[in-house]
Design a protein around this motif. Structure first.
Motif, short mmCIF file in Angstrom:
data_model
loop_
_atom_site.label_atom_id
_atom_site.label_comp_id
_atom_site.label_asym_id
_atom_site.label_seq_id
_atom_site.Cartn_x
_atom_site.Cartn_y
_atom_site.Cartn_z
N LYS A 146 0.85 -1.19 0.00
CA LYS A 146 0.00 0.00 0.00
C LYS A 146 0.88 1.24 0.00
O LYS A 146 1.92 1.26 0.67
N ILE A 147 0.47 2.25 -0.74
CA ILE A 147 1.15 3.55 -0.74
C ILE A 147 0.08 4.63 -0.68
O ILE A 147 -0.92 4.56 -1.39
N ASN A 148 0.32 5.64 0.15
CA ASN A 148 -0.54 6.81 0.22
C ASN A 148 0.31 8.02 -0.14
O ASN A 148 1.45 8.14 0.34
N ALA A 149 -0.22 8.91 -0.98
CA ALA A 149 0.52 10.09 -1.41
C ALA A 149 -0.46 11.16 -1.87
O ALA A 149 -1.67 10.92 -1.93
N GLN A 150 0.07 12.30 -2.21
CA GLN A 150 -0.76 13.36 -2.78
C GLN A 150 -0.74 13.32 -4.29
O GLN A 150 -1.67 13.80 -4.94
N LYS A 151 0.31 12.71 -4.87
CA LYS A 151 0.42 12.65 -6.33
C LYS A 151 1.09 11.34 -6.74
O LYS A 151 2.05 10.90 -6.10
N LEU A 152 0.57 10.72 -7.79
CA LEU A 152 1.18 9.52 -8.36
C LEU A 152 1.29 9.70 -9.86
O LEU A 152 0.31 10.03 -10.53
N GLU A 153 2.51 9.50 -10.38
CA GLU A 153 2.73 9.51 -11.81
C GLU A 153 3.08 8.09 -12.24
O GLU A 153 3.96 7.47 -11.64
N VAL A 154 2.38 7.59 -13.25
CA VAL A 154 2.64 6.25 -13.78
C VAL A 154 3.18 6.44 -15.20
O VAL A 154 2.51 7.01 -16.05
N PHE A 155 4.42 5.97 -15.42
CA PHE A 155 5.07 6.10 -16.71
C PHE A 155 4.95 4.78 -17.47
O PHE A 155 5.12 3.72 -16.89
N PHE A 156 4.69 4.89 -18.78
CA PHE A 156 4.48 3.70 -19.62
C PHE A 156 5.51 3.62 -20.72
O PHE A 156 6.01 4.64 -21.19
N VAL A 157 5.83 2.39 -21.12
CA VAL A 157 6.65 2.13 -22.29
C VAL A 157 5.88 1.15 -23.17
O VAL A 157 5.03 0.41 -22.69
N THR A 158 6.19 1.18 -24.47
CA THR A 158 5.55 0.25 -25.39
C THR A 158 6.25 -1.09 -25.31
O THR A 158 7.48 -1.17 -25.38
N LYS A 159 5.47 -2.13 -25.13
CA LYS A 159 6.00 -3.49 -25.02
C LYS A 159 6.62 -3.89 -26.37
O LYS A 159 6.07 -3.60 -27.43
N LYS A 160 7.79 -4.54 -26.30
CA LYS A 160 8.47 -4.98 -27.52
C LYS A 160 7.55 -5.88 -28.35
O LYS A 160 6.81 -6.68 -27.81
N GLU A 161 7.66 -5.73 -29.66
CA GLU A 161 6.89 -6.54 -30.61
C GLU A 161 5.39 -6.42 -30.40
O GLU A 161 4.64 -7.36 -30.67
N SER A 162 4.94 -5.27 -29.89
CA SER A 162 3.53 -5.08 -29.62
C SER A 162 3.24 -3.58 -29.54
O SER A 162 4.16 -2.77 -29.47
N THR A 163 1.99 -3.23 -29.55
CA THR A 163 1.61 -1.83 -29.35
C THR A 163 1.10 -1.62 -27.92
O THR A 163 0.73 -0.51 -27.56
N ALA A 164 1.10 -2.68 -27.13
CA ALA A 164 0.61 -2.58 -25.76
C ALA A 164 1.59 -1.76 -24.91
O ALA A 164 2.80 -1.89 -25.03
N LYS A 165 1.03 -0.92 -24.07
CA LYS A 165 1.84 -0.11 -23.15
C LYS A 165 1.80 -0.74 -21.77
O LYS A 165 0.75 -1.16 -21.30
N ILE A 166 2.99 -0.82 -21.15
CA ILE A 166 3.08 -1.38 -19.81
C ILE A 166 3.73 -0.36 -18.88
O ILE A 166 4.55 0.44 -19.32
N PRO A 167 3.38 -0.38 -17.60
CA PRO A 167 3.99 0.57 -16.67
C PRO A 167 5.46 0.25 -16.46
O PRO A 167 5.84 -0.90 -16.25
N SER A 168 6.30 1.28 -16.53
CA SER A 168 7.73 1.10 -16.32
C SER A 168 8.19 1.69 -15.00
O SER A 168 9.21 1.29 -14.46
N LYS A 169 7.41 2.66 -14.47
CA LYS A 169 7.82 3.31 -13.24
C LYS A 169 6.62 4.02 -12.62
O LYS A 169 5.79 4.59 -13.32
N TYR A 170 6.55 3.96 -11.29
CA TYR A 170 5.55 4.68 -10.52
C TYR A 170 6.30 5.66 -9.62
O TYR A 170 7.25 5.26 -8.95
N VAL A 171 5.88 6.92 -9.60
CA VAL A 171 6.52 7.92 -8.74
C VAL A 171 5.45 8.57 -7.87
O VAL A 171 4.53 9.22 -8.38
N ALA A 172 5.55 8.36 -6.56
CA ALA A 172 4.60 8.92 -5.60
C ALA A 172 5.28 10.04 -4.83
O ALA A 172 6.41 9.87 -4.35
#
Length: 162
Positions: A52-78
């Motif tokens: 569990k994490i509690n914060a005032q702001k959360l940024e979720v960064f995405f990258v495109t999965k190799k050999e696909s157009t699907a985006k996956i989370p690469s980093k969460y910053v709280a």
């Protein structure tokens, strides 16, 4: 809004092949598909598995999965009044800091600024400017600086043990 769909779909990919549900509650949500970021603000509460994490702001960064157009989370910053609870294979941690970064690929949390970490199993308390916790290995590392060295508090029982 593609990022919102990607966030929901990819939350099951966060820990390799394990399926875990990611739940994020916040007062406000915005996404930018071109920049590959989703931002949650206002009393943000994150729950993933037992963590569990509690914060005032959360940024979720995405990258495109190799050999696909699907985006996956690469980093969460709280940021902003961040407190957390992390459960690894063998450890149970609670803590707080100015900023927490979670890398789902490495399954590693980094606490930056005024970091505090308490290992509930052994009641060890750790203070530092940068604290790392790896969920795979259960390893923790702490860095201090010239003004705030690392401080560790351990309760030691003394006397005869019968």
């Amino acid at each position: 809004m593609k990022l919102l769909a990607a966030l929901l779909v990819s939350s099951t990919l966060l820990l390799g092949q394990q399926t875990q549900q990611l739940v994020i509650d916040a007062k406000k949500f915005e996404a930018n598909d071109q920049k590959g970021i989703s931002i949650f603000t206002g009393d943000v509460k994150i729950k993933m598995g037992k963590d569990k994490i509690n914060a005032q702001k959360l940024e979720v960064f995405f990258v495109t999965k190799k050999e696909s157009t699907a985006k996956i989370p690469s980093k969460y910053v709280a940021t902003g009044k961040v407190d957390f609870e992390i459960i690894t294979k063998e450890k149970h941690y609670i803590g707080k800091g100015n900023k927490i970064i979670y890398s789902p690929v490495d399954q590693e949390y980094t606490v930056i600024g005024n970091g505090f970490l308490q290992e509930k199993n052994d009641d060890k308390k750790i203070y530092g400017e940068k604290i790392y916790v790896n969920q795979l290995s259960g390893e923790a590392k702490v860095n201090g600086d010239d003004n705030k060295p690392v401080r560790i508090i351990i309760n030691i029982e003394r006397g005869s043990q019968k």
